[in-house]
Write an enzyme that holds these catalytic residues in place. Structure first.
Site, short mmCIF file in Angstrom:
data_model
loop_
_atom_site.label_atom_id
_atom_site.label_comp_id
_atom_site.label_asym_id
_atom_site.label_seq_id
_atom_site.Cartn_x
_atom_site.Cartn_y
_atom_site.Cartn_z
N SER A 1 46.15 29.72 49.16
CA SER A 1 44.75 30.02 49.50
C SER A 1 44.18 28.99 50.48
O SER A 1 44.12 27.80 50.19
CB SER A 1 43.94 30.01 48.20
N1 LIG Z 1 34.11 31.17 50.27
C1 LIG Z 1 35.02 30.90 49.18
C2 LIG Z 1 36.17 31.86 49.24
C3 LIG Z 1 37.03 31.77 48.02
C4 LIG Z 1 37.95 32.96 47.86
O1 LIG Z 1 37.63 34.08 48.33
N2 LIG Z 1 39.07 32.75 47.21
C5 LIG Z 1 39.98 33.84 46.97
C6 LIG Z 1 41.41 33.35 47.20
S1 LIG Z 1 41.67 32.78 48.87
C7 LIG Z 1 39.85 34.25 45.51
O2 LIG Z 1 39.55 33.43 44.67
N3 LIG Z 1 40.05 35.54 45.18
C8 LIG Z 1 40.12 35.96 43.82
C9 LIG Z 1 38.92 36.67 43.30
O3 LIG Z 1 37.94 36.85 44.05
O4 LIG Z 1 38.96 37.06 42.11
C10 LIG Z 1 35.51 29.45 49.27
O5 LIG Z 1 35.54 28.90 50.39
O6 LIG Z 1 35.83 28.85 48.25
#
Ligand SMILES: N[C@@H](CCC(=O)N[C@@H](CS)C(=O)NCC(=O)O)C(=O)O
Length: 220
Positions: free
Chosen positions: A12
């Site tokens: 990630s």
């Molecule tokens: N804007 C957030 C984005 C975080 C994000 O979208 N993470 C994704 C993985 S890259 C995630 O956790 N997806 C799983 C979900 O939404 O359940 C940050 O910078 O922390």
């Protein structure tokens, strides 16, 4: 005092930005891998920490925080206040925050954000629209480097750490940075970061996965 826990996924990009900071500051942080695809961000336990169900998320002795850029600035303010990665000088902080906000709302969104249908397996083609969005986002980002070598001045800051994993992921997915010479020089300069080599290893894995999901790599 218990160590801080970081919930993350190795590939990630926002989680990798936090890992770059942890290495740069040599913070004592326990790392816990969360399998997003297996639904581990949606468990009752995880949602109690972060209702937004995103990684990275930190647990600092019961203080829970999501959003990578908020985590970056919090960890410096809390554990190394005044460090040059996020100095305690309002105008310097403001210039760093400017880049972080641009990264979240413009750069990340218009680059890896527009490639999301590929990682979700909805398409195997990098469309012309995706390419245009990414090329414009890179041109706009490059403007931050017209007057200085790092994104918020003459020293590396959390703004650079936030942007590096996105660029590295695209480079290893096929992006040729030579069309963006200032970004190319900046990317080379990032070798000074303590976590750079590990970040490259992960970016390579990201690129290999991306290439396995598309008919051709990321060629703008
Ligand atoms: N804007 C957030 C984005 C975080 C994000 O979208 N993470 C994704 C993985 S890259 C995630 O956790 N997806 C799983 C979900 O939404 O359940 C940050 O910078 O922390």
């Amino acid at each position: 005092m218990m160590p801080i826990t970081l919930y993350y996924a190795p590939m990630s990009p926002p989680a990798r930005a936090v890992i770059l900071l942890i290495k740069e500051l040599e913070l004592n942080v326990e790392l816990k891998v969360v399998d997003v695809r297996a639904g581990e961000t949606r468990t009752e336990e995880f949602l109690r920490m972060n209702p937004e169900h995103t990684i990275p998320t930190v647990d600092d002795n019961g203080f829970y925080l999501g959003e990578s850029r908020a985590i970056l600035t919090y960890l410096v303010d809390r554990y190394h206040p005044g460090h040059e990665l996020y100095p305690n000088i309002p105008k310097e902080k403001a210039l760093i925050n400017r880049v972080l906000h641009h990264d979240l709302c413009e750069f990340y969104t218009n680059t890896l954000g527009v490639l999301a249908p590929i990682s979700r397996g909805l398409t195997t083609a990098v469309s012309e629209e995706m390419k245009t969005s990414i090329a414009n986002a890179l041109s706009n980002l490059e403007l931050f480097l017209v007057r200085n070598d790092w994104f918020a001045g003459e020293k590396v800051t959390v703004a650079d750490l936030s942007i590096l994993p996105t660029i590295a992921s695209m480079v290893h997915s096929g992006l040729d940075l030579s069309q963006f010479p200032r970004l190319g020089t900046w990317y080379d300069n990032c070798k000074v970061l303590k976590g750079y080599q590990d970040e490259q290893t992960i970016a390579r894995q990201f690129g290999d996965l991306f290439r396995s999901m598309v008919t051709e790599g990321l060629h703008l």
